[in-house]
Design a protein around this motif. Sequence first.
Motif, mmCIF file in Angstrom:
data_model
loop_
_atom_site.group_PDB
_atom_site.id
_atom_site.type_symbol
_atom_site.label_atom_id
_atom_site.label_comp_id
_atom_site.label_asym_id
_atom_site.label_seq_id
_atom_site.Cartn_x
_atom_site.Cartn_y
_atom_site.Cartn_z
ATOM 1 N N THR A 120 30.704 -3.559 -46.143
ATOM 2 C CA THR A 120 31.585 -2.527 -46.703
ATOM 3 C C THR A 120 31.032 -1.145 -46.350
ATOM 4 O O THR A 120 31.734 -0.307 -45.787
ATOM 5 C CB THR A 120 31.699 -2.686 -48.240
ATOM 6 N N VAL A 204 33.460 -1.435 -59.668
ATOM 7 C CA VAL A 204 33.407 -2.655 -58.863
ATOM 8 C C VAL A 204 34.421 -3.696 -59.268
ATOM 9 O O VAL A 204 34.714 -4.598 -58.506
ATOM 10 C CB VAL A 204 31.976 -3.226 -58.850
ATOM 11 N N SER A 205 34.982 -3.583 -60.455
ATOM 12 C CA SER A 205 36.104 -4.455 -60.748
ATOM 13 C C SER A 205 37.307 -3.756 -60.144
ATOM 14 O O SER A 205 37.731 -2.687 -60.579
ATOM 15 C CB SER A 205 36.267 -4.622 -62.258
ATOM 16 N N ASP A 242 40.909 -1.182 -48.729
ATOM 17 C CA ASP A 242 42.324 -1.478 -48.427
ATOM 18 C C ASP A 242 42.755 -2.777 -49.099
ATOM 19 O O ASP A 242 43.883 -2.903 -49.578
ATOM 20 C CB ASP A 242 42.616 -1.490 -46.915
ATOM 21 N N GLU A 247 45.496 -4.831 -55.893
ATOM 22 C CA GLU A 247 45.444 -4.848 -57.353
ATOM 23 C C GLU A 247 46.553 -3.950 -57.883
ATOM 24 O O GLU A 247 46.666 -2.791 -57.472
ATOM 25 C CB GLU A 247 44.092 -4.312 -57.866
ATOM 26 N N ASN A 270 39.699 3.113 -47.330
ATOM 27 C CA ASN A 270 38.883 2.630 -46.216
ATOM 28 C C ASN A 270 39.615 1.454 -45.570
ATOM 29 O O ASN A 270 39.453 0.312 -45.974
ATOM 30 C CB ASN A 270 37.522 2.217 -46.794
ATOM 31 N N ARG A 275 39.561 -7.834 -46.101
ATOM 32 C CA ARG A 275 39.062 -7.947 -47.475
ATOM 33 C C ARG A 275 37.990 -9.018 -47.470
ATOM 34 O O ARG A 275 37.220 -9.076 -46.518
ATOM 35 C CB ARG A 275 40.230 -8.196 -48.442
ATOM 36 N N LEU A 276 37.921 -9.870 -48.503
ATOM 37 C CA LEU A 276 36.795 -10.802 -48.560
ATOM 38 C C LEU A 276 37.023 -12.022 -47.660
ATOM 39 O O LEU A 276 36.189 -12.395 -46.844
ATOM 40 C CB LEU A 276 36.573 -11.237 -50.013
ATOM 41 N N HIS A 418 32.257 -9.998 -44.918
ATOM 42 C CA HIS A 418 32.053 -9.476 -46.268
ATOM 43 C C HIS A 418 30.897 -10.174 -46.973
ATOM 44 O O HIS A 418 30.168 -9.582 -47.751
ATOM 45 C CB HIS A 418 33.328 -9.637 -47.096
HETATM 46 C C1 LIG Z 1 39.020 -7.446 -59.878
HETATM 47 C C2 LIG Z 1 38.161 -7.983 -58.779
HETATM 48 N N1 LIG Z 1 38.526 -9.110 -58.140
HETATM 49 C C3 LIG Z 1 37.767 -9.624 -57.166
HETATM 50 C C4 LIG Z 1 36.599 -9.028 -56.790
HETATM 51 C C5 LIG Z 1 35.714 -9.673 -55.741
HETATM 52 N N2 LIG Z 1 35.687 -8.886 -54.486
HETATM 53 C C6 LIG Z 1 34.678 -8.105 -54.221
HETATM 54 S S1 LIG Z 1 34.847 -7.288 -52.793
HETATM 55 C C7 LIG Z 1 36.286 -8.022 -52.452
HETATM 56 C C8 LIG Z 1 37.006 -7.678 -51.187
HETATM 57 C C9 LIG Z 1 37.129 -6.205 -50.998
HETATM 58 O O1 LIG Z 1 37.961 -5.870 -49.975
HETATM 59 P P1 LIG Z 1 38.359 -4.369 -49.719
HETATM 60 O O2 LIG Z 1 38.922 -3.767 -50.944
HETATM 61 O O3 LIG Z 1 39.209 -4.340 -48.521
HETATM 62 O O4 LIG Z 1 36.971 -3.640 -49.486
HETATM 63 P P2 LIG Z 1 36.046 -3.653 -48.179
HETATM 64 O O5 LIG Z 1 34.817 -4.380 -48.573
HETATM 65 O O6 LIG Z 1 36.817 -4.341 -47.104
HETATM 66 O O7 LIG Z 1 35.808 -2.232 -47.855
HETATM 67 C C10 LIG Z 1 36.626 -8.894 -53.483
HETATM 68 C C11 LIG Z 1 37.828 -9.729 -53.532
HETATM 69 C C12 LIG Z 1 36.240 -7.848 -57.481
HETATM 70 N N3 LIG Z 1 35.110 -7.195 -57.219
HETATM 71 N N4 LIG Z 1 37.049 -7.339 -58.434
#
Ligand SMILES: Cc1ncc(C[n+]2csc(CCOP(=O)(O)OP(=O)(O)O)c2C)c(N)n1
Length: 897
Positions: A120, A204-205, A242, A247, A270, A275-276, A418
């Motif tokens: 990230t 982070v949530s 992104d 959410e 970003n 995503r994950l 990720h």
């Molecule tokens: C409410 C919630 N659900 C699931 C997660 C687990 N999670 C952490 S990072 C992530 C993917 C993030 O993707 P993105 O928003 O595109 O960020 P990037 O790392 O690609 O910049 C997930 C699903 C979380 N932190 N919070």
Amino acid sequence: MALHKSLNPVIEFPVKPEADYQQEVAEWLEAFDQVVDEEGPNKGAELLGALVQRARATGVDVPVQLNTPYLNTISVEEEVPYPGDRKLERRIKSLIRWNAMAMVHRQNKKDPGIGGHISTYSSLATLLEVGFNHFFRASYGDEPGDLIYFQGHASPGVYSRAFLEGRLSEAQLKNFRHELRDTPGLSSYPHPWLMPDFWRFPTVSMGIGPLNAIYQARFMRYLENRGLIAKTARKVWAFVGDGETDEPETLGSLSLGSREKLDNLIFVVNCNLQRLDGPVRGNGRIVNELEAGFRGAGWNVIKVMWGSDWDPLFEADETGLLLKRMEECVDGELQSFKAKGGAYIRKEFFGKYPELLKLVEHMSDDEVHRLTRGGHDPQKVYNAYLRATQHTGSPTVILAQTVKGYGLGSAEARNATHSEKKLADQALSAFRTRFDIPIPESAARDGSLYRPADDSEELKYMRERRRLLGGFMPTRKPKPAKFEGPALEEFSESLAGSKGRPVSTTMGYVSMLRQLLKDPKVGKLIVPIVPDEGRTFGMESIIRQVGIYASQGQLYKPHDQDMLLYYREEKSGQILEEGITEAGSMASFTASGTSYSNYNVVTIPFFTYYSMFGFQRIGDMVWAFADARGKGFLIGGTAGRTTLSGEGLQHQDGHSLVLASTVPTCHAYDPAYVYEIAVIVQDGMRRMYEVGEDRFYYITVYNEDYPMPEMPKGSEEGILRGIYKFREAANGTAAVQLFGSGPILNEALRAQEILAEKYGVAADVWSVTSYNELRRDALAVERWNRLHPGEAEKKPYILTAIEGALGPIIAATDYMKVVPDQLAPWLRERLLTLGTDGFGRSDNREHLRRHFEVNAESIATAAVSRLAREGKFDTKKAKKAFEELGVATEVRDPAGA
Ligand SMILES: Cc1ncc(C[n+]2csc(CCOP(=O)(O)OP(=O)(O)O)c2C)c(N)n1
Ligand SMILES: [Mg+2]
């Protein structure tokens, strides 16, 4: 002609038209180009606007166009040169990248499975660094600075910068995710609770950060408009993933931003396209989707798609095919291009059209691979930020295209990136070489941290940039507030009782709030928040008294203006009437409840809502509020599964107190009488704002009317700690103890009479204001006893309070049985609980309480039943009591009904 040919869209007609028509289109375009050329872009826009109006007037269906070409919003011609030292900044960024990666890598080698993220931040580095070096202000003169919501998973990068700045030690970095060691470590993500001098905003949530950021920006305007803080150029920056935009919280309140013209708000999404698990929109394009969404919601959209090295290619492309090719690609392909390298890009991207292949024939595969995405180019990012900070009239979103896992070699743009925690030795040395990290090969393979000398050019530059921007960030250093709350005597109206007049605790609370709003010391600091439920709680008088905050004032004459309690909106209004959004209201509660640390101004939020739509609906935001060390009062109205009559299953709350008990800093109370609320609120203000404790309150208020008694002398301590004796048995020493809370205390009092009159059983009645507090106290005492076996045992408050009180304890509540059962370990077999487990029903209180077995009759029968089992009451009489009092014994258990 200002427009370069490469940007000239290749016009595609659904059916190939006649040559005449093609000619006509070309002439129209030429005429339009001429207007733009000679009279400027504004005239061009005017002309188009006039055409659209004419088309609409003549019934032509004009397509709504929310997407612009898949290009940077800011053209090369409009760019200003980069003001910083690009070379030095790149060195600094490389060192930050290295240390961020190394700290996660090392920790996972040492402690497999401890986790952390490297991909990230690797995509976000330039977006943050341009901000840190040129935009993020830590202060505006004496005023606090910008408020920055960092993408949670990028925290290693933020730590790494602070390490180079000399704010975090090497030992702390080595204890990343090892918070429970001798040397304090670093928390996984932004948590002010764990790192109170550092982080401000838990993000982070996913979804909570962006939503809170929007309401933060609005709250900033609220404070300014109410004269509580000075107006500055302060911004709220929210860095958003992104994937995070999926959410509902992330995009759900965009319209508030434009409605309130929040030009103090900048979102940076970003767009690393992943995503994950995989691509965010493999078969589509997230940037287009977001552009349309934000633009449609009235935001200023700035796309940062391609780096400067694409500029000459666009310049050289006479055909418009480069843009066409870009617009043909879906995100899954863009990801593959980065994952598979230069030869693949040449073949699959440029190779589709021979004209495009020519454009890159002078470039090596490596150079083709490196063609930068806009979010990695400081020049492009700087210009976007500059424009965003200068923009007025609406919030801005920057959609920055980046590469997830940028610079991580084999982990770059991979679906699995990720979750990558460690790099192979080879990848570490490749990283070292690519980013030019001056450490020996062996140290690189170990993932050693590296910090140049304090007087190195890099560190001097970093420090100087931050000095010019007012200090280091993120930093959280709330100034101790000088606060003096009202004394208990000032609540005299609430303490005196209602002189026999039936009122509800809700009414009592509202009139207390009205008094507080008039208080010369704290009145103006109070922030009443309601999600369209003001009338439900009888708060019309407060609307009249202090007005609803409306940034534009009241632009209309309210129809009820000639009434006493008219709908009053004004620019300096005090109430935040949020409309039907508990999430938005909670975000306002968060902004207000943390204003003491973000603006050095104490404000005291009272967020009043339907208790069913609180913790149950927005519990995660409450958790984040606690993490942020938020303070204030959550007021759960229409509380109680049987007290809120009529509304049924989705409205009747019998469990918010259970949920409240899960939040460590939440102090939850279930008062029966108005004076209890007064004692809790008065002491709450003292503890939160005078003493400075990081805690907040949840108080249930009900809508059942009954006379409010005067406060019994000396009951304050019991009210605050959770229990006090309200009415002693009149007919001799009590054989049974009745606990009641909220309006169910009245049922206990009625049961006391039934027991005395019909069955000759003497009972004491206790008001239990907080089982949660009593349990916390008991747990703490028990822990102490466990840890100190050699010392005299201490007693939990609950046992001290009921010392000498005999017999079984019947605890009745309008909440689930588990609420009183929290005391079972200390009251053991004495405790028999009646509560409202099960789904609610639409009916009146009488029937509801009978159904859930919490009415006076159920309490009285429970008492004689228990006494009979203990051999202290005749069993036959006990059986008969059920019949006499109309308590059915063979109906279905409401818990599952
Ligand atoms: C409410 C919630 N659900 C699931 C997660 C687990 N999670 C952490 S990072 C992530 C993917 C993030 O993707 P993105 O928003 O595109 O960020 P990037 O790392 O690609 O910049 C997930 C699903 C979380 N932190 N919070
Ligand atoms: Mg992403």
